[in-house]
Design an enzyme around this catalytic site. Sequence first.
Site, PDB file in Angstrom:
ATOM      1  N   ASP A 176     -26.223-122.082 -32.229  1.00 33.28           N
ATOM      2  CA  ASP A 176     -26.757-122.693 -31.024  1.00 33.28           C
ATOM      3  C   ASP A 176     -28.224-122.996 -31.331  1.00 33.28           C
ATOM      4  OD1 ASP A 176     -27.018-123.388 -28.215  1.00 33.28           O
ATOM      5  OD2 ASP A 176     -28.064-121.478 -27.991  1.00 33.28           O
ATOM      6  N   ASP A 178     -31.488-123.666 -28.850  1.00 33.35           N
ATOM      7  CA  ASP A 178     -32.500-122.920 -28.104  1.00 33.35           C
ATOM      8  C   ASP A 178     -32.098-121.453 -27.950  1.00 33.35           C
ATOM      9  OD1 ASP A 178     -34.360-125.202 -26.612  1.00 33.35           O
ATOM     10  OD2 ASP A 178     -32.305-125.863 -26.953  1.00 33.35           O
TER      11      ASP A 178
END
Length: 223
Positions: free
Chosen positions: A7, A9
């Site tokens: 992922d 952020d």
Amino acid sequence: MKAVLFDLDGTLIDTAADFIRIIQSMCREQQRPVVDADSIRSQVSEGARAMVKLVYPELAVDDATFLAHRQDFLERYGKQIVVDTDLFEGMYPLLEMLEQHQIPWGIVTNKPRNLSESLLEALDLQQRCSVLVCPDDVTHAKPHPEPMFLAAKQLEINPQQIIYVGDHPRDIEAGRNAEMYTILAAYGYLPVQQRDNLQAWQADCIIENVPQLQQVLQQHLKI
């Protein structure tokens, strides 16, 4: 295992400081109560709508005024996307380790492609990243497995041979739905209401920091 997906952020890149700076600046300019840093950090993974909702909790998300503020936020963020943002501590040597052993790594994110590409370009990661899948590329974003399957297809690697690392329940759900090996990054931007029972996310592994993540990857990638 043959590849690692992250992922964006809160997992690969620590973007919270720039979100905090922009949101708090908007609060001061609009003479609104200044939202505390922890509240902003916990909502980073929820996107622009959640960010603006912190400033204007009384507005409906489909209200024209709210949408104007959301656009203002996105424009500010796009212009100031890497001021205080950087990879999490220890992530540079981790990526170098993967590259030295010719293990492809990539990103599956719910961040729009234009912002994701700008972020990677500013951090000199765009050419190093083997695959980038954003909501723009699929019909269904995470937690649906479609973006995970698309990343696996572009890598030409079976999803069951891919490790996915994320800091949000939808990350782990998406990885599990695609039968990937899932790692919960507990150092990330965990939703407040989800922090007390990380086992309930049903990740294959939970790590507290990047050095732990590197150890787990070395074990499963046999490097």
